[in-house]
Enzyme design. Structure first.
Site, short mmCIF file in Angstrom:
data_model
loop_
_atom_site.label_atom_id
_atom_site.label_comp_id
_atom_site.label_asym_id
_atom_site.label_seq_id
_atom_site.Cartn_x
_atom_site.Cartn_y
_atom_site.Cartn_z
N ARG A 27 41.46 42.30 46.30
CA ARG A 27 40.15 41.67 46.48
C ARG A 27 39.01 42.50 45.87
O ARG A 27 37.86 42.05 45.83
CB ARG A 27 39.86 41.48 47.98
CG ARG A 27 40.87 40.60 48.67
CD ARG A 27 40.49 40.41 50.10
NE ARG A 27 39.25 39.67 50.21
CZ ARG A 27 39.17 38.35 50.25
NH1 ARG A 27 40.26 37.63 50.20
NH2 ARG A 27 38.01 37.75 50.35
N TRP A 74 34.27 45.30 45.70
CA TRP A 74 34.03 44.77 44.36
C TRP A 74 32.52 44.73 44.24
O TRP A 74 31.86 43.94 44.91
CB TRP A 74 34.65 43.38 44.23
CG TRP A 74 34.60 42.83 42.84
CD1 TRP A 74 35.53 43.02 41.86
CD2 TRP A 74 33.60 41.97 42.29
NE1 TRP A 74 35.15 42.35 40.72
CE2 TRP A 74 33.97 41.70 40.96
CE3 TRP A 74 32.42 41.42 42.77
CZ2 TRP A 74 33.21 40.89 40.12
CZ3 TRP A 74 31.65 40.62 41.93
CH2 TRP A 74 32.06 40.36 40.62
N GLY A 101 30.23 39.79 50.67
CA GLY A 101 29.30 38.69 50.42
C GLY A 101 28.04 39.21 49.77
O GLY A 101 28.01 40.33 49.25
N LYS A 486 45.69 34.54 30.51
CA LYS A 486 46.56 35.59 31.07
C LYS A 486 46.47 36.85 30.22
O LYS A 486 46.37 37.96 30.74
CB LYS A 486 48.03 35.13 31.11
CG LYS A 486 48.39 34.12 32.16
CD LYS A 486 48.48 34.65 33.58
CE LYS A 486 47.18 34.56 34.30
NZ LYS A 486 46.75 33.29 34.82
N LYS A 604 40.61 39.13 43.19
CA LYS A 604 41.47 37.96 43.39
C LYS A 604 40.70 36.75 43.90
O LYS A 604 40.85 35.67 43.36
CB LYS A 604 42.59 38.34 44.37
CG LYS A 604 43.58 37.23 44.63
CD LYS A 604 44.51 37.04 43.45
CE LYS A 604 45.50 35.93 43.65
NZ LYS A 604 46.04 35.47 42.37
#
Ligand code: M6R
Length: 609
Positions: A27, A74, A101, A486, A604
């Site tokens: 994440r 992140w 958030g 990808k 992710k």
């Protein structure tokens, strides 16, 4: 984006939280941190970089605590360094907070708190929340009331977990537009952004909804609305096992997830077949009640949507549009009660996709979501859910989620075609039969060591390339887009996917003797056309890598490299053809020594706009 973990119970919270953070690292991995209550003080440790940075240090520190929170970041506001890493503390160092958030009104809150004497250490939006709680506490009867008052002043999105010396036996959590789940154990409870964080302890889960807060003790969990009124919540048992969230001997999750596709596709078929046996129907949506479909999604899920357009228009004869969710929400789409909006999302938490769903809902559309995560926001907001049964997808690069989305969309199309009498029932049965054979076709390719070696050899040949072009047509044009995505996201090689017939209108200028051109050329109505496009590439000395079927002889003479995949119905061929392209990108990234599962700058679930 960002992962939160909290633990209260009988074990050492430090170990449980680090373990949980490692499972949520997909994440975000800019920085990580932990806060524990140790001997009536808050102990924090946070560091830039990956969780292993804090893990190594923390293993040396003999701290023991039965309550704590952790975070993997992140970065949005403030660069990814030690100071901006979460948790953040208030001025008194009695409250520690982690957040996922964006607090949109953080600048004004910060100014207000500064005038009241609060000192800020970081550049994050998050730090205002902990100071706001501290400020509210000055005029509140207890910590919970202060927490509620602070939460009510936040604008934007948040999943928050807080521990405090004011009430050291409780974790306080709140949620709006960012996922937060509570795991229920025996004499211990967990909070996290996603279920895999605590799957080794429990699969009994409460999904928090927007504008809900909760107090989590070791033996009880209470959920409230933001007015402080109790809310009864359902406990959901998530049918995922720990082994699904582990590498099981594979070098990377991505490789494991590529190899899981036969099982994932088979499970998605069997999990949704009840419609065809007449056991249950798509609740909440009458298949004859709409005249058009709009699909909204992001990234790989968007590519699944592009292929679904072919399915829905060709078989079910329903006009279908496909939009990037981030574009749809700002383009004033024409939507009414005769529109079915299908959102496709692995995580069910992608901010843009959720916003597009909400816009469509406001305009009167019915909502169907194709989703992999039980209890996620998309599944709770849609009228009907079709689940993909991929199991947890940990690698940032999506693989098995994509092939299971296509499987679910194909099944849905057959269902719709039957109900709307666009296909005769024997035609539906015949397509269904082909779909049922699909897992064994994917497996046949993945079991062929020779073919995998071919893909590896080609990857070795091209891993130093600077650019790559992917070409496809018809249902395999989106596979060209997906192959290019990808490669870009995990190997950082510039790649473009293009409809092969469009090449002559521009991209053909890119072709020279250095550029690998990956062409999807399996059997189907446009095979001859794509063979001509390959001739055009060859004529300009392009180096052609073709994904084709053994029976397609004419490509063999043109391509420098051939990857042979089993032949299937052309509408199902994307589900097989994408597999070698996933492997190709995987091997290239691995040869380059990159972090395959956690590519730079990505996370992710993209829970911010
Ligand atoms: O969870 P979602 O399916 O909504 O996610 C959408 C995209 O963020 C996702 O597919 C992304 O493009 C992947 N990293 C692609 O591999």
């Amino acid at each position: 984006m960002c992962g939160i973990v909290g633990y209260i119970g009988k074990d050492n919270a430090k170990d449980v939280i680090i373990d949980g953070l490692k499972r949520l690292e997909y994440r975000g991995y800019d920085s990580a941190g932990i806060a524990l209550i140790v001997d009536s003080e808050i102990f924090t440790y946070k560091k830039q970089g990956k969780i292993r940075n804090i893990e190594i240090e923390l293993r040396k520190v003999p701290v023991y605590s039965n309550i704590g929170i952790g975070h993997t970041r992140w970065a949005t506001h403030g660069k990814p360094d030690d100071i901006n890493a979460h948790p953040h503390l208030d001025c008194t160092k009695k409250i520690a907070l982690v957040h996922n958030g964006i607090v949109e009104n953080y600048a004004e809150l910060r100014r207000e708190l500064q005038t009241k004497g609060h000192t800020f250490l970081s550049q994050t939006d998050t730090e205002v929340i902990v100071h706001l709680i501290e400020e509210e506490l000055k005029t509140s009867p207890d910590f919970f009331t202060a927490f509620l008052s602070a939460v009510k002043r936040l604008q934007g999105s948040y999943a928050i977990a807080v521990i405090t010396l004011h009430q050291p036996d409780t974790i306080f959590v709140a949620r709006k537009d960012s996922p937060l789940v509570i795991g229920l154990g025996e004499g211990e409870n967990f909070v996290a952004s996603d279920v895999p964080a605590f799957l080794s302890y429990t699969n009994r889960v409460i999904f928090l909804d927007d504008f809900e807060v909760a107090t989590v003790n070791s033996n009880s969990v209470s959920v409230f609305n933001t007015d402080g009124e109790r809310v009864e919540k359902k406990v959901v048992t998530v049918p995922w096992s720990l082994s699904q969230a582990e590498k099981a001997g594979y070098k990377h999750f991505m490789l494991k997830e590529i190899n899981e596709q036969p099982r994932a596709v088979a499970d998605t078929i069997s999990g949704n077949l009840s419609w065809f046996r007449g056991e249950s129907y798509l609740e909440g949506i009458d298949p004859n009640s709409f005249s058009r479909i709009q699909i909204v999604a992001c990234g790989t899920s968007y590519h699944a949507g592009l292929i679904a357009k072919f399915y829905l228009e060709n078989f079910a004869k329903v006009p279908t549009e496909v939009d990037y969710a981030s574009e749809y929400r700002y383009r004033e789409p024409i939507v009414d009660e005769n529109t079915l909006v299908i959102s496709i999302t692995q995580s069910g938490e992608t901010a843009d996709t959720l916003a597009a769903m909400r816009l469509a809902r406001e305009k009167g559309a019915k909502l169907l979501t194709i989703c992999n995560v039980i209890g996620s926001t998309a599944t709770r907001e849609a009228d009907t859910v079709i689940y993909t049964y991929a199991g947890p997808e940990i690698s940032v690069a999506s693989t098995k989620a994509f092939t299971t989305q296509l499987t679910a969309l194909f099944l849905f199309t057959l269902y719709l075609s039957r109900e709307r009498r666009a296909l005769a029932s024997d035609e539906v049965d015949s397509y269904l039969k082909e779909l049922l054979e699909l897992p064994s076709k994917i497996e046949a390719f993945l079991n062929l060591e020779r073919e995998k070696e071919v893909v590896k050899k080609i990857a070795l040949e091209f891993y130093r390339a600077k650019d790559a072009l992917y070409l496809g047509r018809h249902v395999n044009y989106p596979i060209a887009l997906e192959g290019a995505l990808k490669l870009k996201e995990i190997s950082y090689i510039h790649a473009e996917g293009y409809p092969a017939g469009e090449m002559k209108h521009g991209p053909i200028a890119l072709i020279d003797e250095n550029i690998p051109v990956v062409v999807v050329a399996t059997r189907g109505k446009v095979l001859d056309k794509i063979v001509s496009n390959v001739e055009e590439v060859k004529a300009r000395k392009g180096r052609v890598i073709a994904v084709t079927n053994p029976s397609v002889k004419k490509i063999g003479e043109l391509a420098e490299f051939l990857i042979e995949v089993p032949e299937v119905n052309e509408y199902l061929s994307p589900i097989v053809n994408v597999v070698p392209l996933q492997l190709f990108a995987y091997y290239i990234a691995d040869f380059l020594g990159y972090d395959v599962d956690q590519p730079r700058n990505l996370a992710k679930s993209v829970t911010v706009e």
